[in-house]
Design an enzyme around this catalytic site. Structure first.
Site, PDB file in Angstrom:
ATOM      1  N   HIS A 272      -6.280  10.109   3.544  1.00  0.00           N
ATOM      2  CA  HIS A 272      -5.474   9.290   4.430  1.00  0.00           C
ATOM      3  C   HIS A 272      -4.908   8.076   3.698  1.00  0.00           C
ATOM      4  O   HIS A 272      -4.128   7.315   4.260  1.00  0.00           O
ATOM      5  CB  HIS A 272      -6.356   8.841   5.604  1.00  0.00           C
ATOM      6  CG  HIS A 272      -5.613   8.198   6.710  1.00  0.00           C
ATOM      7  ND1 HIS A 272      -4.291   8.462   6.961  1.00  0.00           N
ATOM      8  CD2 HIS A 272      -5.985   7.292   7.619  1.00  0.00           C
ATOM      9  CE1 HIS A 272      -3.899   7.745   7.995  1.00  0.00           C
ATOM     10  NE2 HIS A 272      -4.906   7.013   8.405  1.00  0.00           N
ATOM     11  N   CYS A 273      -5.284   7.854   2.428  1.00  0.00           N
ATOM     12  CA  CYS A 273      -4.924   6.583   1.780  1.00  0.00           C
ATOM     13  C   CYS A 273      -3.962   6.749   0.611  1.00  0.00           C
ATOM     14  O   CYS A 273      -2.826   6.302   0.670  1.00  0.00           O
ATOM     15  CB  CYS A 273      -6.199   5.896   1.281  1.00  0.00           C
ATOM     16  SG  CYS A 273      -7.318   5.494   2.615  1.00  0.00           S
ATOM     17  N   ILE A 274      -4.422   7.412  -0.464  1.00  0.00           N
ATOM     18  CA  ILE A 274      -3.669   7.384  -1.733  1.00  0.00           C
ATOM     19  C   ILE A 274      -2.275   8.012  -1.604  1.00  0.00           C
ATOM     20  O   ILE A 274      -1.316   7.489  -2.164  1.00  0.00           O
ATOM     21  CB  ILE A 274      -4.473   8.064  -2.877  1.00  0.00           C
ATOM     22  CG1 ILE A 274      -5.944   7.621  -2.865  1.00  0.00           C
ATOM     23  CG2 ILE A 274      -3.853   7.795  -4.232  1.00  0.00           C
ATOM     24  CD1 ILE A 274      -6.165   6.156  -3.141  1.00  0.00           C
TER      25      ILE A 274
END
Ligand code: NAD
Length: 440
Positions: A272-274
């Site tokens: 969900h981030c990088i």
């Protein structure tokens, strides 16, 4: 006055801590505050999640159901979907999603909706902290005006800060309480209160000048990962072309005791981030007439990786005289990284789509993900995990390792498979049957 009362309540641990968004970030944060001796409340619009928690059931792999049941029983954790109860906590920590829109712009709708819910219940003396990853300026330009729309003033009636979450799911060495926390306030009182609060539950506080520095810090951390992963992905393709094993190169390079940090190639970026957060920064840059070339290039290289892997699968099958069309191919691992149950943004789904488009007879196994979840981007993937027994493995033309879960017995997998394409160097310790392994 309000500030002093809140500070005393934080110091005495009588302050009630509310967390909005009971997901991968929110639940570990609740755990950190409960462990520190605070009473907590959790808010989520998903009534099913609230019901499961109330029934003492965890839906996050590394949080045990017995711990949830214990906290619910002792009322140290009260989950609810009733946002009118947002006046109850003294501190409210926001951990809602920050995805990209279909046009890859920041989607702040969850943060805005949450800020409106808080504004509707806001009372003097509350501290609000945004934890969701976002671009610099969100707390001041987006959240603050919504919170002040009811007439209460920041710094006088309520307090506002930003403190990014640094959760690393699947990493047993770090829990929310063991990771230093960067904190930046809208003003000095807000900053002090937020530092005091996290200081009670987290190993180390890193105060920064303001919200914007804290917001930028989180995006820097994730952009750093995205760019470095892109670099090793690019080198993987080059080294492969000239017959050098990129993983062996990285193992050797990382023996340098200074100035080098190892990043590893893979079949693409997940989670969900990088793959998402750096584009929040590109969007801000565009608004200021600038281009973030590193971010765009890293995104381009990382998103081209699934296609590179599929080309390697095609070559590997070709070597044994088979086309992809009609070949039985099993993907191992659909979680976005090893040892987690979170499949969000996993490159495995891209691999699946590419293989299906080429006519492969596709299956998958993932001990952590028994069924492919419903996803906005991959609507047609409706599959369940297949058991990995010798007969099944032997029936596959190719086994494609996309996520290197520790639970896999790689000797067993190589022994019973006919052809393996390994995108994670997961088979590095397998001695027998290496002639069947191709790296990608
Ligand atoms: N997952 C990670 O490893 C990680 C690490 C660091 C930072 N983050 C950031 O933390 C934030 C949350 O991520 P996550 O992985 O926990 O997401 P998640 O999807 O697991 O959880 C978010 C929860 O918020 C709930 N929610 C949405 N809108 C709401 C509303 N208006 N009111 C109440 N609840 C609402 C959803 O139902 C969901 O349960 C994101 O900004 C993410 O980028 C995530």
């Amino acid at each position: 006055m309000a500030e002093m009362m809140l500070k005393t309540a934080i110091e005495n641990k009588t302050a009630k801590v509310g967390v909005i968004g009971l997901g991968y970030v929110g639940i570990p944060l609740i755990q950190a505050f409960v462990k520190a001796g605070f009473s907590t409340m959790g808010y989520d619009i998903d009534q099913k999640k609230v019901d499961r928690l109330l029934a003492g059931e965890s839906y996050i792999g590394h949080i045990s159901s017995s711990w949830i049941a214990d906290c619910i029983g002792s009322k140290r954790f009260v989950p609810t979907a009733d946002m009118r109860r947002l006046a109850e906590p003294d501190a409210i920590l926001i951990c809602v999603p920050t995805p990209l829109s279909d046009s890859r712009d920041p989607d702040l709708s969850y943060i805005e909706a949450t800020a409106q819910q808080i504004a509707a219940a806001l009372r003097p003396g509350q501290l609000i902290v945004l934890e969701s990853t976002t671009y610099p300026g969100t707390t001041r330009d987006v959240v603050l005006p919504i919170l002040e729309s009811g007439g209460l003033k920041v710094g006088k009636d309520f307090y506002l800060a930003y403190s990014p979450e640094r959760e690393d799911p699947g990493n047993p060495n770090y829990t929310a309480s063991g990771i230093p926390k960067v904190v930046g306030g809208i003003d000095s009182d807000s900053s002090e209160l937020a530092q005091a609060l996290y200081g009670q539950a987290v190993v180390k506080i890193v105060p920064v000048a303001n919200c914007e520095v804290a917001e930028a810090c989180k995006i820097l951390e994730n952009t750093y990962r995205s760019v470095n992963i892109a670099m090793v992905n690019e080198l993987k393709v080059l080294f492969d072309r000239i017959g050098i094993d990129v993983w062996e190169v990285i193992e050797a390079a990382k023996t340098k005791p200074f100035g080098f940090q190892a990043f590893y190639p893979g079949p693409g970026l997940g989670g969900h981030c990088i793959p998402i957060d750096p584009f929040y920064l590109s969007w801000v840059a565009r608004k200021h007439g600038l281009i973030t070339r590193f971010i765009e290039l890293a995104g381009e290289i990382n998103t081209s990786m699934p296609l590179y892997v599929i080309n390697r699968v095609t070559e590997a099958l070709n070597e044994v005289g088979k086309p992809v069309r009609g070949s039985k191919i099993c993907i191992l691992g659909v979680a976005y990284k090893k040892d987690v149950d979170d499949p969000r943004e996993s490159p495995s789904f891209e691999l699946m789509e590419l293989l299906l488009a080429r006519g492969a007879v596709l299956s998958y196994n993932d001990p952590q993900v028994p069924k492919v979840p419903k996803m906005r981007r991959h609507k047609t993937l409706d599959m369940t995990s297949q058991p990995l027994d010798p007969v099944f493995l032997a029936s596959q033309d190719c086994v494609l390792i996309a996520t290197g879960h520790t639970a896999y017995d790689y000797d067993f997998i190589v022994k019973h498979s006919r052809l393996i394409v390994d995108t994670r160097n997961a088979t590095k310790n397998v001695r027998s049957g290496r002639e069947k392994i191709r790296k990608a």
